[in-house]
Design a protein around this motif. Structure first.
Motif: not given
Lengths: 477, 862
Positions: A451, A453-455, A460-462, A466-467
């Motif tokens: 989960k 993620s980077y912004d 938020p890119f997981y 999508d995590g």
């Protein structure tokens, strides 16, 4: 004015810098949004290095690690009788059989886990590079952002293991070939920024050149050039403006490059330094040498290495015809290097903390294109009766099963996960594995939350789509 | 009742936590009614009941300090509530725009009771003590600390800061606005009047403008992407003309070829255009290169530029066509959705990407907005997909800013596209000019008036300046060069450079343009200028540049010829033989024949076979020089018209019933140069050729005496039917050949990305790219330190320079001046002299070139 040298040790820097500082210095790079349990997950890491052995082009599971009923070639045989075109062989694990031609890898099966139930995404009319993109980034293209390669996510999150080495090294793929643009589109750090991008070595035999002075330049001349450069910089009147971020980052990057070229780690790239007996075992071709390079780079502290058998449309594993004949040759090129890689790392005490993942974008079947319940447009002619060796083998793109081999890095030993049918089509019938969960498992091994993620542009890119990835606990010891 | 139904039917998805129960269950009308009745019975009670003692006990304890609304409550509402209850949205009937609406509550009654936290429904829901009623429905739940703050706030009487509201937000930067130019110092450039006001406000005393050489280097790179030559720098520096900086900018902006080549990269990034890339296999992508280059070359007004991209011709359709990969694609990435995302991002600074899957969490755009815009591009109305699952609802066409107008609900797509183009480019749309003006400011100053530049729903740090620049652009008929000149001639631009790392992201204060890094293309072109080694073959199909047209354009008018006046329509398949006697007053220095023949040919010069071609319509370029002499020369062509099945017919009589178009076109460029003067001896295919269809031995030899040959029949100009070759063909082909023989003339923007440019940040244009990362990376440095491309360029460049042997000191001086615009210091000269040697030798020159091009002073724009 004297040049101000800042000692940028990346890992220390990441550990101590606040998000704001990271942002400011990264001039707009994405900020990590850590999942609440990230600290906890980090502590459980069972691997420090990941090696992906990429069987590019669609490796038939029934011809490699998941053999079925053997049907030898006979002129006029029904195509539907082709499940495996090789007989089975034993492995070091009683209940696991491989296909003939993989004896050496069979002998090290007890060092890892075999997944037989990997199934690829449903992306419609099949394009190899699209599935490869999804395998390597976790997302199917097109996407609204430039997706990072799993190697880049790992490089960015964990940093390099040995600060002198590029964290992410990609071996064996040339890009001036078919679908080269599509390949380029996922061999990238995407929005994470090219500091985390792959260091590309297309020819493993020439790897040494990529960390040596340019062709024809002696080490003495190289050092002299560097010295001259540093002197020019030190005496530059620009220094009067004071230090600035752009200048610092440029000089730092040049330092890093110089450091790699001068470091002992650079020797790892030089295959000619490998003792001949060992070199000869690996030397089955470019892939084999790539495995040797991967071992040496692991010893030198690389973080993520991918070695590909190389994707070239209709070549190597992309068997649209002559599947049997070509698989026989292919298995010869992969068997010894894979086994030796495992044994060498084990002998050097590195296997426990190195996760090896062997995989392909999808599998093959004699008749089904796609999945039996979700077939897609056909691309391969396959007559009902096989009159010629040309039609003997697995030629169609099959996404409902696939073999993934995992060694080391905290993985169970001598374990089998998932089951496929014994009848045509040999699809997954138990413990289906999808890319999100495979990735989650890889991430878990190195201590990254699925989960995480980077912004990017406030989204938020997981690291898993999508995590949603869930590590497959059954794989871990 | 209806509201409840609406809510139930509008179940939405959080991409992080998938909800398994969804709308399809509601598709059945009967199901809807049943559920609605059940819910109605369940919820339609006065109030919501009260908490049991156990539930009250379970509430997190109230915070013990006086709660500040703005710093403590506002962030909670913004993070967790307004997505459904703010900005005009009212899930469950509840709007939290203001204290009034909050108190009023929603369908379940009042949400809070002042002073009675334990009697407030809102608190019970966010604290999670009501198992069926937990808020927020999506996203992270409130922490016990946050609940405690809310609890205390309610008990403390619900103090609300009247300056804060969560109602619908007005779009910023939309309305036209012309601020008055401030009085003050006698600045010529209004930009500086606005900046003076800003500086005063921030107690900044701006420094003096940078020196001429520094200014010139910036201006050259920012207008045409090339370094000024030492001569140009010296001339500029020594000039004492007043207004010379303004004049320099104008002169640079009128170098149309160089301007177009420079800005091609900027727009290729923004319009996701490239000569190679994903999607071209399978025909899923189309270039706009030719249209774009042309538009830049002619300085197409920006409103027309945008209109032609939004409502495209065949040439400009590639942008809104998107990138289509083979197979099944996520609904949010259908070409129509891509068009909506790209148009809104590039032209209006709006991010619809999030809103393409669900109502956006990062701004106020909703799924219906992105689909409303995408619908305009769709042949049939689009079904709305939420998180890639069909909702059964069809999109309603709508434009993002109803304030500007509406799109007619017509099935005629051409009409819809025209209306969209009109709306976006109408003068009332102040968003369009502000967005581009901000991008330009960011490009030249390193940071926009608004950042990020793709989010124009923000206030600029100098709003008056932004508004004025936008108005100025419109007032000058959307001429972007006017805006560029405004910025580049402002005192603000001429300030000393500022360290980009010294500024916090928040509370930015402008103190001057930031130190920037040359782009990949600028670096490569600068390297080419320095070494003479650039590219020879363009990948971009742009036709002939102005320079090429001047240098290689036709001096004579050729025609297609054959032995039959109707050959352009129909001529029998067969072989014909043509001759022309060409009189050359002097020996030519170059002589190349461009030949196009439907279908094949052989060319003889004075009896020698010089070349042939069968690849119609690909033109052949054939060197005739080895066999030409002063005086009379015989040029002979054997031309073949293939059979209709495109095979070569047998030699002999023409075959009846085999008629198909036939034609031969020749342009021979024959020149002799002495000093500055050039003798033009070009010749072309025209009626001056004689032709026969009878093959006689030796027909092509100069000594042969043709008898009974007739004059060739001219058919028409190059661009006639059925061949319709471009009139720029001659110039383009000769220019291409020339640059192949003189590498370094083709600019980096015109070739596809190579490993060096990729390493230096030229993006993979799979997505729109509006800003490139400029931070140096280790992989870049590795490519620069030992990469093959740079090494090769330096090697060849050094070899040439060493050969020229201008003397070491002179070489060092000229390289330094060309590279960084100044002479070397004594110390630098000494160091360089050491490495090059008293007589420049190759290795030393190579290393000197390398070190110079790695200098921050070279790679950075100060």
């Amino acid at each position: 004015m004297k040049l101000k040298r800042t000692n940028w040790n990346r890992r220390d820097f990441l550990k101590t810098a606040s998000a704001a500082t990271l942002s400011a210095l990264a001039a707009g790079y994405s900020r990590p949004i850590f999942a609440a349990d990230s600290a906890e997950v980090k502590a459980k890491a069972t691997a420090d290095t990941v090696i992906v052995l990429w069987m590019a082009g669609g490796m038939a599971h029934t011809e490699t690690f998941d053999p079925k009923r053997y049907a030898p070639f006979s002129k006029g045989m029904p195509a539907k009788d082709m499940l495996s075109t090789f007989p089975q062989i034993d492995t070091a694990v009683d209940h696991i059989k491989f296909s003939q031609g993989l004896e050496k890898t069979a002998a090290v099966m007890d060092r890892g886990t075999l997944i037989r139930s990997y199934t690829a995404g449903d992306l419609g009319f099949i394009l190899h590079s699209r599935h490869q993109f999804q395998w390597h980034t976790g997302y199917a293209p097109p996407q609204t952002v430039a997706c990072p390669h799993i190697g880049s996510f790992i490089a960015r999150t964990l940093g390099p293991k040995n600060p002198a080495m590029p964290a992410f090294i990609d071996i064996g793929q040339r890009f001036d070939l078919g679908e080269g643009e599509e390949l380029k589109s996922f061999h990238t750090a995407g929005f994470l920024g090219s500091e985390n991008g792959p260091f590309i070595i297309s020819e493993p035999a020439e790897a040494a050149a990529s960390v040596r002075p340019p062709g024809g330049m002696s080490p003495a001349r190289f050092q002299n050039r560097e010295k001259f450069y540093k002197s020019l910089v030190a005496d530059s009147p620009i220094g009067l403006h004071g230090s600035d971020f752009q200048k610092e980052s440029l000089l730092r990057s040049m330092d890093n490059a110089d450091r790699l070229l001068s470091s002992p780690a650079a020797k790892a790239f030089d295959l000619s330094l490998e003792p001949k007996p060992s070199y000869d075992i690996y030397n089955t071709g470019r892939f084999g040498l790539g495995c040797l390079l991967a071992r040496r780079l692991t010893e030198a502290g690389a973080r993520f290495i991918e070695v590909t058998s190389e994707y070239i449309p209709f070549v190597n594993f992309d068997t649209h015809e002559n599947g049997h004949t070509r698989m026989a040759a292919l298995k010869q090129t992969i068997d010894a290097p894979i086994a030796q890689l495992v044994l060498d790392l084990e002998q050097r005490g590195l296997l426990d903390r190195t996760l090896i993942v062997l995989a392909s974008e999808f599998s093959r079947d004699a008749l089904v294109e796609g999945k039996p319940d979700k077939p897609v447009a056909g691309q391969v002619a396959q007559p009902d009766r096989v009159d010629d060796l040309k039609y003997y083998g697995m030629h169609r793109h099959f996404t409902d099963a696939g073999s993934v081999l995992l060694f080391g890095g905290g993985i169970k030993r001598g374990h089998l996960h998932g089951l496929t049918s014994e009848e045509q089509p040999c699809k997954t019938i138990k413990d289906r594995v999808i890319i999100e969960d495979l990735h989650a498992s890889i991430y878990r091994a190195v201590g990254i939350s699925p989960k995480l993620s980077y912004d990017i542009e406030k989204r938020p890119f997981y690291v898993t789509r999508d995590g949603s990835g869930v590590p497959i606990t059954d794989l871990f010891a | 009742m209806e509201k409840l139904q609406k809510d139930l039917m509008e179940t939405r998805f959080n991409c992080v936590y998938y909800n398994a129960f969804y709308v399809s269950a509601m598709k059945s009308k009967l199901a809807k009614v049943v559920v609605a009745v059940v819910v109605f019975l369940g919820l339609n009670q006065p109030g919501w009941g009260a908490l049991t003692p156990a539930q009250i006990q379970a509430l997190p304890p109230a915070a013990t300090h006086p709660v500040d609304f703005k710093t403590e409550i506002k962030p909670i509402f913004e993070a967790s509530c307004i997505r459904c209850h703010g900005r005009g949205r009212d899930k469950g009937g509840l709007q939290i725009d203001s204290l009034e609406t909050l108190l009023k509550g929603g369908d379940s009654g009042p949400s809070v009771v002042a002073g009675q936290a334990t009697n407030s429904y809102l608190l019970a829901m966010v604290a999670g003590v009501l198992p069926d009623d937990i808020m927020p429905k999506k996203g992270k739940k409130l922490t016990p600390e946050q609940c405690g703050i809310l609890r205390a706030w309610i008990d403390q009487g619900l103090k609300w800061d009247p300056s804060v509201g969560f109602g619908p937000v007005e779009p910023l930067n939309l309305a036209e606005r012309l601020p008055a130019i401030p009085h003050g110092k006698n600045e010529d450039n209004p930009v500086d009047r606005f900046m003076d006001a800003y500086f005063q406000q921030h107690h900044i005393k701006p420094g003096r403008p940078v020196a001429d050489r520094v200014y010139a280097r910036r201006a050259y790179l920012d207008t045409i992407g090339l370094l000024p030559s030492p001569q140009e720098l010296r001339a500029f520096e020594h000039s004492s003309k007043s207004g010379k900086r303004e004049a320099l900018v104008q002169a640079l902006l009128s170098r149309n070829d160089a301007y177009a080549e420079n800005w091609l990269s900027f727009w290729n990034d923004l319009l996701r255009n490239d000569y190679k890339g994903t999607g071209y296999i399978d025909g899923g992508r189309k270039q706009i290169t030719h249209w774009l280059y042309s538009a830049l070359l002619t300085n197409m007004p920006y409103d027309q530029f945008v209109a032609e991209l939004i409502n495209p011709t065949d040439d400009s359709a590639g942008f809104t066509k998107g990138i289509v990969w083979r197979g099944v694609v996520n609904a949010s990435q259908k070409p129509e959705m891509q068009a909506a995302q790209n148009i809104s991002q590039v032209f209006m600074g709006i991010n619809l990407k999030c809103a393409s899957c669900h109502d956006s969490f990062i701004n106020d755009w909703q799924l219906s907005d992105s689909y409303g815009l995408a619908n305009i591009y769709s042949d049939k109305p689009l079904e709305i997909f939420e998180c890639d699952k069909p909702t059964g609802k069809m999109a309603a066409t709508k434009f993002l800013f109803p304030q500007l107008g509406e799109i007619e609900a017509t099935t005629n797509k051409a009409v819809r596209l025209r209306e969209l183009a009109t709306l976006v480019t109408c003068p009332k749309d102040g968003r369009l000019p502000r967005t581009i003006v901000n991008r330009l400011w960011a490009r030249f100053m390193g940071r926009g008036l608004i950042e990020p530049v793709d989010d124009m729903q923000q206030t600029a740090w100098n709003q008056d300046l932004l508004d004025w620049l936008a108005d100025d652009l419109v007032a000058h008929h959307y001429d972007l060069k006017v805006t560029i000149a405004r910025i580049l001639t402002s005192k603000a631009y001429q300030l000393a450079p500022v360290d980009s790392g010294s500024q916090p992201r928040e509370n930015y204060v402008f103190a001057g343009p930031e130190v920037r890094r040359m782009s990949a293309e600028e670096f490569r072109d600068a390297l080419a200028t320095l070494t003479g080694i650039g590219y020879s073959n363009p990948d971009a199909e742009i036709g002939a540049t102005e320079t090429a047209k001047r240098q290689f354009g036709q001096k004579k008018s050729g025609q297609w010829i054959w032995n039959n006046p109707k050959a352009a329509d129909l001529a029998p398949a067969g072989h014909i033989y043509l001759r022309k006697t060409v009189h050359l007053p002097v020996v030519p220095g170059e002589a190349t024949a461009l030949v196009v023949c439907d279908n094949g040919f052989e060319l003889f010069v004075n009896g020698h076979k010089a070349g042939s071609g069968t690849d119609f319509p690909k033109p052949s370029l054939i060197d005739m020089k080895p066999w030409l002499k002063k005086g009379d020369n015989v040029v002979a062509i054997h031309a073949i018209n293939n059979l209709p099945n495109n095979t070569v017919p047998p030699i002999g009589k023409p075959i009846s019933g085999s008629d198909n178009p036939a034609g031969l076109y020749v342009y021979a460029r024959v020149r002799a140069t002495r000093g500055d003067s050039e003798t033009v001896m070009d010749f072309v295919s025209d009626q001056g050729w004689i032709v026969t269809d009878n093959l006689i031995d030796g027909w092509e030899k100069p000594e042969f005496r043709p008898s009974g040959w007739r004059p060739a029949n001219p058919l028409g100009g190059l661009s006639m039917a059925p061949w319709r070759l471009p009139s720029s063909l001659v110039a383009t082909q000769f220019a291409r050949q020339y640059s192949a023989g003189h590498p370094g003339l083709v600019r980096a923007a015109l070739v596809a990305a190579d490993p060096l440019m990729t390493a230096l940040g030229r993006p993979n244009r799979d997505q729109v790219v509006t800003t490139r990362a400029s931070e140096a990376t280790t992989l870049q440095a590795l490519e620069l330190t030992n990469g093959k491309t740079v090494a090769e360029v330096l090697k060849r460049g050094a070899a040439q320079l060493a050969e020229e042997n201008a003397g070491s000191k002179k070489l060092i001086d000229s390289i330094f001046e060309q590279a960084i615009g100044r002479k070397p210091t004594r110390k630098e000269m000494k160091l360089a002299y050491e490495i090059i040697g008293p007589k420049p030798q190759k290795a030393g020159v190579e290393d000197f070139l390398w070190a110079t091009s790695m200098l921050p002073e070279f790679q950075l724009i100060y």
